[in-house]
Write a protein that holds these residues in place. Structure first.
Motif, short mmCIF file in Angstrom:
data_model
loop_
_atom_site.label_atom_id
_atom_site.label_comp_id
_atom_site.label_asym_id
_atom_site.label_seq_id
_atom_site.Cartn_x
_atom_site.Cartn_y
_atom_site.Cartn_z
N ASP A 90 0.71 -1.50 0.06
CA ASP A 90 -0.06 0.29 0.13
C ASP A 90 1.29 1.01 -0.31
O ASP A 90 1.64 1.07 1.50
N GLU A 124 -0.10 9.72 3.87
CA GLU A 124 -0.98 9.85 3.00
C GLU A 124 -1.75 8.91 3.78
O GLU A 124 -2.91 8.87 4.09
N GLU A 125 -1.44 8.21 4.64
CA GLU A 125 -2.29 7.37 5.46
C GLU A 125 -3.32 7.68 6.81
O GLU A 125 -3.43 7.31 7.83
N GLN A 193 -7.38 -2.54 -2.91
CA GLN A 193 -7.29 -2.64 -1.57
C GLN A 193 -8.46 -3.26 -1.59
O GLN A 193 -10.32 -2.97 -0.86
N HIS A 386 -4.03 -3.01 4.51
CA HIS A 386 -3.80 -2.70 6.12
C HIS A 386 -3.66 -3.44 6.75
O HIS A 386 -3.45 -3.67 7.83
MN MN Z 1 -4.17 2.60 2.96
#
Ligand code: MN
Ligand code: HGY
Ligand code: MN
Length: 414
Positions: A90, A124-125, A193, A386
């Motif tokens: 990711d 980003e997360e 995802q 994740h």
């Molecule tokens: Mn992510």
């Protein structure tokens, strides 16, 4: 394997140890693991003779100069930070694939007509400072610089302090309209995802749009007390309205939305004590904003009712929000035309390349408000993300690189 395929595999292998723990990846922005990811980026760019710059918001850019260095650039990339105990793919898959796509184009003797930028966006997360896509939001002017600078991590360290410790000047944080104006398009490759591509038998797909989504912080404030001596009727236990709210969120999402409490902190955290406070984060997503609004209204109301029943105070605060994103239709159609099944390795029965909606947020979704953006997804056989179980097969990663190279050849071609 060809030279560029070996190049991808080596690039990928060299990033794998960075920030890896026995439980998964912990690559939080501006921590030593993130700085090691940034060093990896600089090394990958240096090995390819691509000059690197860090923009005023801490995002990384490596430049492949085009014949017309003044023409608007095509940017490709993703992010290198991770969720707590995340997977390897990711974010980093998009960055490594961007470098590998340049290798492939060079192998073929291609020279870009305009600059090509490889990017790695910061935070980003939102795993450290709470706001997802922080680097691209700052770049695009989608968050107030002062509000961003003042965001604090779990240890009370602000973004400004973390950036200053890494040698950046937080006074520079803020929108960068010149940089945006210098971009013709941004294309982000990402692991899927979900497992839709697997179901369709396709290695690569395109994104249609992103569900509206956001994060809300709920703080239930009660009264700390003794677990062994406080009668049930005498308690102001914030854990109970929190528990009721988790169940209410699940019920409110039952009609096709998504609601998750993945992070909760009980203060002070004594096994033999009633908590003084419970802080929890609700991640909520829905196919449209009206459904999301309804969900948040229902969950907030349930939380208020349960808090009142237990004599507990409640504060609900929205920490970040991303409206519905529909990727630029002209760019998406152009990419769909380029990515014929033969060139992309994507061969769903007889059809074109799959075009999928997603509930996951991405920097390409933030930048979509300012310039044409698009996303490529690479098959994830189990759909898990994740999580350290997140996975894409090497052959599919290489199909992604081939697809990205085809996109660059078109968008940055003569
Ligand atoms: Mn992510
Ligand atoms: O949380 C998200 O949607 C993304 O994976 N950053
Ligand atoms: Mn991502």
């Amino acid at each position: 394997m060809t030279g560029s395929e070996t190049g991808f595999a080596e690039l990928w292998e060299s990033l794998l140890p960075v920030g890896r723990t026995p439980a998964g990846y912990r690559r939080y922005s501006w921590t030593p693991a993130d700085l090691a990811c940034r060093a990896w980026f600089a090394e990958a760019a240096g090995a390819r003779n691509l000059p690197v710059e860090t923009d005023r918001n801490g995002n990384l850019w490596a430049w492949w100069r085009g014949l017309d260095s003044g023409a608007p650039a095509v940017a490709v990339g993703s992010h290198l930070d991770s969720v707590p105990d995340g997977g390897a793919f990711d974010g980093p898959l998009g960055v490594a694939s961007a470098f590998a796509a340049i290798d492939l184009l060079r192998e073929r003797g291609f020279t870009p007509a305009r600059p090509v930028g490889v990017t790695a966006f910061t935070e980003e997360e939102g795993a450290r400072f709470g706001v997802a896509c922080l680097g691209s939001r700052l770049l695009a002017g989608a968050i107030e610089p002062a509000a961003a600078a003042g965001l604090r991590d779990g240890d009370g360290i602000s973004l400004a302090e973390a950036m200053a410790a890494a040698g950046l000047d937080p006074a520079d944080l803020g929108p960068d309209d010149d940089r945006i104006a210098g971009l013709a398009a941004y294309v982000e490759l990402h692991i899927e995802q979900g497992s839709a591509l697997d179901g369709l038998g396709a290695a690569v797909g395109l994104a249609a749009g992103i569900w509206p989504h956001g994060r809300w912080r709920l703080e239930f404030a009660g009264r700390a007390d003794h677990a062994g001596t406080t009668w049930i009727a005498d308690r102001h236990d914030p854990m109970l309205p929190f528990a009721a709210t988790v169940l209410a969120a699940r019920a409110a999402a039952a009609g096709g939305a998504l609601a998750t409490f993945g992070k909760v902190i009980a203060e002070p955290g004594a096994a033999n004590g009633i908590s003084s406070a419970v802080r929890a984060w609700l991640d909520a997503r829905a196919p449209d904003e009206a459904t999301l609004d309804t969900l948040i209204t229902e969950v907030s109301a349930a939380a208020r009712t349960a808090a009142a029943e237990h004599g507990v105070a409640l504060d609900v605060r929205r920490e970040s929000f991303t409206p519905a994103v529909s990727f630029d239709p002209a760019l998406r159609d152009r990419l769909a035309a380029i990515l014929s099944p033969a060139s992309a390795g994507a061969a769903p029965n007889g059809g074109g390349i799959p075009v999928l909606p997603t509930g996951a947020g991405h920097d390409a979704g933030i930048l979509a408000a300012r310039l044409p953006t698009a996303m490529l997804f690479v098959r994830n056989p189990t759909g898990v993300s994740h999580s350290p179980a997140e996975h894409a097969d090497l052959a599919d990663c290489l199909a992604g690189v081939t697809a990205l190279a085809a996109v660059l050849a078109d968008l940055a071609g003569p």
